[in-house]
Design a protein around this motif. Structure first.
Motif, PDB file in Angstrom:
ATOM      1  N   ILE A 293      -5.721 100.135  19.991  1.00  0.00           N
ATOM      2  CA  ILE A 293      -6.997 100.240  21.148  1.00  0.00           C
ATOM      3  C   ILE A 293      -6.402 101.968  20.796  1.00  0.00           C
ATOM      4  CG2 ILE A 293      -7.943 101.184  23.424  1.00  0.00           C
ATOM      5  CD1 ILE A 293      -5.851  98.114  23.837  1.00  0.00           C
ATOM      6  N   SER A 294      -7.325 102.467  19.809  1.00  0.00           N
ATOM      7  CA  SER A 294      -6.611 104.097  19.581  1.00  0.00           C
ATOM      8  C   SER A 294      -8.208 104.712  19.538  1.00  0.00           C
ATOM      9  CB  SER A 294      -6.269 104.064  18.180  1.00  0.00           C
ATOM     10  OG  SER A 294      -7.003 103.312  17.783  1.00  0.00           O
ATOM     11  N   ASN A 295      -7.617 105.658  19.406  1.00  0.00           N
ATOM     12  CA  ASN A 295      -8.372 107.821  19.096  1.00  0.00           C
ATOM     13  C   ASN A 295      -7.868 107.819  18.402  1.00  0.00           C
ATOM     14  OD1 ASN A 295      -6.875 108.522  20.610  1.00  0.00           O
ATOM     15  ND2 ASN A 295      -7.669 108.772  22.732  1.00  0.00           N
ATOM     16  N   GLU A 296      -8.349 109.695  18.439  1.00  0.00           N
ATOM     17  CA  GLU A 296      -7.784 110.470  17.576  1.00  0.00           C
ATOM     18  C   GLU A 296      -6.627 110.600  17.423  1.00  0.00           C
ATOM     19  OE1 GLU A 296     -10.876 111.696  19.407  1.00  0.00           O
ATOM     20  OE2 GLU A 296     -12.079 110.856  18.142  1.00  0.00           O
ATOM     21  N   VAL A 297      -5.873 110.743  19.559  1.00  0.00           N
ATOM     22  CA  VAL A 297      -4.937 111.306  19.143  1.00  0.00           C
ATOM     23  C   VAL A 297      -3.475 110.240  19.273  1.00  0.00           C
ATOM     24  CG1 VAL A 297      -3.281 112.600  20.398  1.00  0.00           C
ATOM     25  CG2 VAL A 297      -5.789 113.136  20.082  1.00  0.00           C
ATOM     26  N   ASN A 298      -3.685 109.157  20.304  1.00  0.00           N
ATOM     27  CA  ASN A 298      -3.219 107.742  20.402  1.00  0.00           C
ATOM     28  C   ASN A 298      -3.277 106.356  19.822  1.00  0.00           C
ATOM     29  OD1 ASN A 298      -1.692 109.687  22.091  1.00  0.00           O
ATOM     30  ND2 ASN A 298      -3.193 109.582  23.252  1.00  0.00           N
ATOM     31  N   THR A 299      -2.461 105.708  20.054  1.00  0.00           N
ATOM     32  CA  THR A 299      -2.632 103.870  19.604  1.00  0.00           C
ATOM     33  C   THR A 299      -2.203 103.483  21.121  1.00  0.00           C
ATOM     34  OG1 THR A 299      -3.488 105.085  17.797  1.00  0.00           O
ATOM     35  CG2 THR A 299      -2.584 102.991  17.723  1.00  0.00           C
ATOM     36  N   TYR A 300      -2.572 102.142  21.194  1.00  0.00           N
ATOM     37  CA  TYR A 300      -1.852 101.304  21.543  1.00  0.00           C
ATOM     38  C   TYR A 300      -1.738  99.892  21.264  1.00  0.00           C
ATOM     39  CZ  TYR A 300      -0.668 105.384  25.675  1.00  0.00           C
ATOM     40  OH  TYR A 300      -0.580 106.746  25.952  1.00  0.00           O
ATOM     41  N   GLN A 301      -0.890  99.296  21.487  1.00  0.00           N
ATOM     42  CA  GLN A 301      -1.142  97.642  21.410  1.00  0.00           C
ATOM     43  C   GLN A 301      -1.052  96.684  22.383  1.00  0.00           C
ATOM     44  OE1 GLN A 301       1.172  97.573  17.822  1.00  0.00           O
ATOM     45  NE2 GLN A 301      -0.254  98.129  16.759  1.00  0.00           N
ATOM     46  N   LEU A 302      -2.028  95.814  22.276  1.00  0.00           N
ATOM     47  CA  LEU A 302      -1.352  94.333  23.406  1.00  0.00           C
ATOM     48  C   LEU A 302      -1.424  93.124  22.660  1.00  0.00           C
ATOM     49  CD1 LEU A 302      -4.591  94.845  25.665  1.00  0.00           C
ATOM     50  CD2 LEU A 302      -2.061  95.022  26.486  1.00  0.00           C
ATOM     51  N   VAL A 303       0.113  92.863  22.206  1.00  0.00           N
ATOM     52  CA  VAL A 303      -0.095  91.827  22.144  1.00  0.00           C
ATOM     53  C   VAL A 303      -0.169  90.117  22.636  1.00  0.00           C
ATOM     54  CG1 VAL A 303       2.026  90.540  20.852  1.00  0.00           C
ATOM     55  CG2 VAL A 303       2.129  93.294  20.490  1.00  0.00           C
ATOM     56  N   VAL A 304      -0.715  89.557  21.861  1.00  0.00           N
ATOM     57  CA  VAL A 304      -0.722  87.734  22.304  1.00  0.00           C
ATOM     58  C   VAL A 304      -0.236  86.769  22.092  1.00  0.00           C
ATOM     59  CG1 VAL A 304      -2.107  86.564  23.416  1.00  0.00           C
ATOM     60  CG2 VAL A 304      -3.056  88.571  22.979  1.00  0.00           C
ATOM     61  N   SER A 305       0.554  86.550  22.999  1.00  0.00           N
ATOM     62  CA  SER A 305       1.774  85.324  21.944  1.00  0.00           C
ATOM     63  C   SER A 305       1.386  83.851  22.452  1.00  0.00           C
ATOM     64  CB  SER A 305       2.699  85.083  23.275  1.00  0.00           C
ATOM     65  OG  SER A 305       2.783  84.748  24.786  1.00  0.00           O
ATOM     66  N   ARG A 306       1.748  82.861  21.761  1.00  0.00           N
ATOM     67  CA  ARG A 306       1.664  81.302  21.216  1.00  0.00           C
ATOM     68  C   ARG A 306       0.770  80.810  22.759  1.00  0.00           C
ATOM     69  NH1 ARG A 306       4.322  79.490  15.468  1.00  0.00           N
ATOM     70  NH2 ARG A 306       2.281  81.129  14.194  1.00  0.00           N
ATOM     71  N   ALA A 307       1.901  81.601  23.244  1.00  0.00           N
ATOM     72  CA  ALA A 307       1.670  81.224  24.923  1.00  0.00           C
ATOM     73  C   ALA A 307       0.187  81.727  26.056  1.00  0.00           C
ATOM     74  CB  ALA A 307       3.044  80.978  25.675  1.00  0.00           C
ATOM     75  N   GLY A 308       0.158  82.110  25.810  1.00  0.00           N
ATOM     76  CA  GLY A 308      -0.650  83.183  25.854  1.00  0.00           C
ATOM     77  C   GLY A 308      -1.320  84.296  26.888  1.00  0.00           C
ATOM     78  N   ARG A 309       0.473  84.962  26.627  1.00  0.00           N
ATOM     79  CA  ARG A 309       0.888  86.262  27.593  1.00  0.00           C
ATOM     80  C   ARG A 309       0.428  86.926  26.929  1.00  0.00           C
ATOM     81  NH1 ARG A 309       5.131  82.413  29.250  1.00  0.00           N
ATOM     82  NH2 ARG A 309       5.616  81.443  30.780  1.00  0.00           N
ATOM     83  N   VAL A 310       0.124  88.476  27.519  1.00  0.00           N
ATOM     84  CA  VAL A 310      -0.217  89.696  26.914  1.00  0.00           C
ATOM     85  C   VAL A 310       1.107  90.657  27.253  1.00  0.00           C
ATOM     86  CG1 VAL A 310      -2.102  91.362  27.178  1.00  0.00           C
ATOM     87  CG2 VAL A 310      -2.897  88.855  27.594  1.00  0.00           C
ATOM     88  N   ARG A 311       1.616  91.358  27.053  1.00  0.00           N
ATOM     89  CA  ARG A 311       2.359  92.359  26.650  1.00  0.00           C
ATOM     90  C   ARG A 311       1.520  93.540  25.632  1.00  0.00           C
ATOM     91  NH1 ARG A 311       5.589  93.295  22.701  1.00  0.00           N
ATOM     92  NH2 ARG A 311       6.091  91.995  21.039  1.00  0.00           N
ATOM     93  N   ARG A 312       2.267  94.709  26.419  1.00  0.00           N
ATOM     94  CA  ARG A 312       2.308  95.687  25.846  1.00  0.00           C
ATOM     95  C   ARG A 312       3.086  96.346  25.274  1.00  0.00           C
ATOM     96  NH1 ARG A 312       0.653  98.628  31.582  1.00  0.00           N
ATOM     97  NH2 ARG A 312      -0.906  97.834  31.589  1.00  0.00           N
ATOM     98  N   ALA A 313       2.837  96.596  24.101  1.00  0.00           N
ATOM     99  CA  ALA A 313       4.055  96.759  22.508  1.00  0.00           C
ATOM    100  C   ALA A 313       3.961  97.802  22.764  1.00  0.00           C
ATOM    101  CB  ALA A 313       3.256  96.194  21.247  1.00  0.00           C
ATOM    102  N   LEU A 314       5.153  98.908  21.891  1.00  0.00           N
ATOM    103  CA  LEU A 314       6.058 100.281  22.747  1.00  0.00           C
ATOM    104  C   LEU A 314       5.740 101.268  21.530  1.00  0.00           C
ATOM    105  CD1 LEU A 314       9.021 100.314  24.485  1.00  0.00           C
ATOM    106  CD2 LEU A 314       6.775 100.382  25.123  1.00  0.00           C
TER     107      LEU A 314
END
Length: 169
Positions: free
Chosen positions: A148-169
């Motif tokens: 997820i990004s715009n002109e200034v920042n970018t964030y990521q959500l990582v989906v594992s094979r187990a289906g869990r979601v975590r925020r990436a730094l």
């Protein structure tokens, strides 16, 4: 007795204008960047809750649940697995009874439609669909990353094979 004088002196007026000029030139650009970052974080949190919702629906119904790139009308844009697909309009969540990653109305039920903001860009590095199995894991090896990004920042959500979601730094 002197009458009371109401109003501003010239010095008070110049001080107020100087302070206002300072606030406009320094504080407003910082506020704009803060608002952009806040909107991006809110979009990230909404997407994370959508992924959790789809996983929970797959577990409770014991069926495949698909999150697909929404076409803006009543279906998905496709089911390609080409990397780095940009999801402009939004995401659609549905129960996939025949497990073909395509929405077949009226047999298959739409669970939720999630609208994306026009100011942010959201992409999924595994194509146009993400499939949760009945046990909550992702189908095949479709683990990946939402960006997820715009002109200034970018964030990521990582989906594992187990289906869990975590925020990436």
């Amino acid at each position: 007795m002197r009458a009371f004088s109401f109003g501003f002196s010239l010095i008070e007026l110049l001080m107020a204008l100087g302070l206002l000029t300072f606030l406009v030139t320094v504080a407003v650009p910082g506020l704009s960047a803060f608002l952009q970052k806040s909107e991006l974080i809110a979009e990230q949190q909404k997407l994370q809750s959508l992924l959790s919702y789809a996983r929970m629906a797959a577990v409770t119904q014991g069926e495949h649940v698909v999150i697909c790139r929404w076409d803006g009308e009543g279906g998905c844009t496709g089911k390609t697995q080409r990397p780095a697909q940009i999801w402009r309009t939004g995401a659609l969540v549905f129960v996939d009874l025949d497990q073909d990653r395509e929405l077949d109305l009226p047999e298959e039920k739409i669970l939720k439609i999630f609208y994306f903001s026009d100011t942010n860009q959201i992409s999924w590095n595994r194509g146009e669909t993400l499939v949760y199995e009945g046990d909550g894991s992702v189908y095949g090896s479709s683990n990946g990353t939402f960006t997820i990004s715009n002109e200034v920042n970018t964030y990521q959500l990582v989906v594992s094979r187990a289906g869990r979601v975590r925020r990436a730094l």
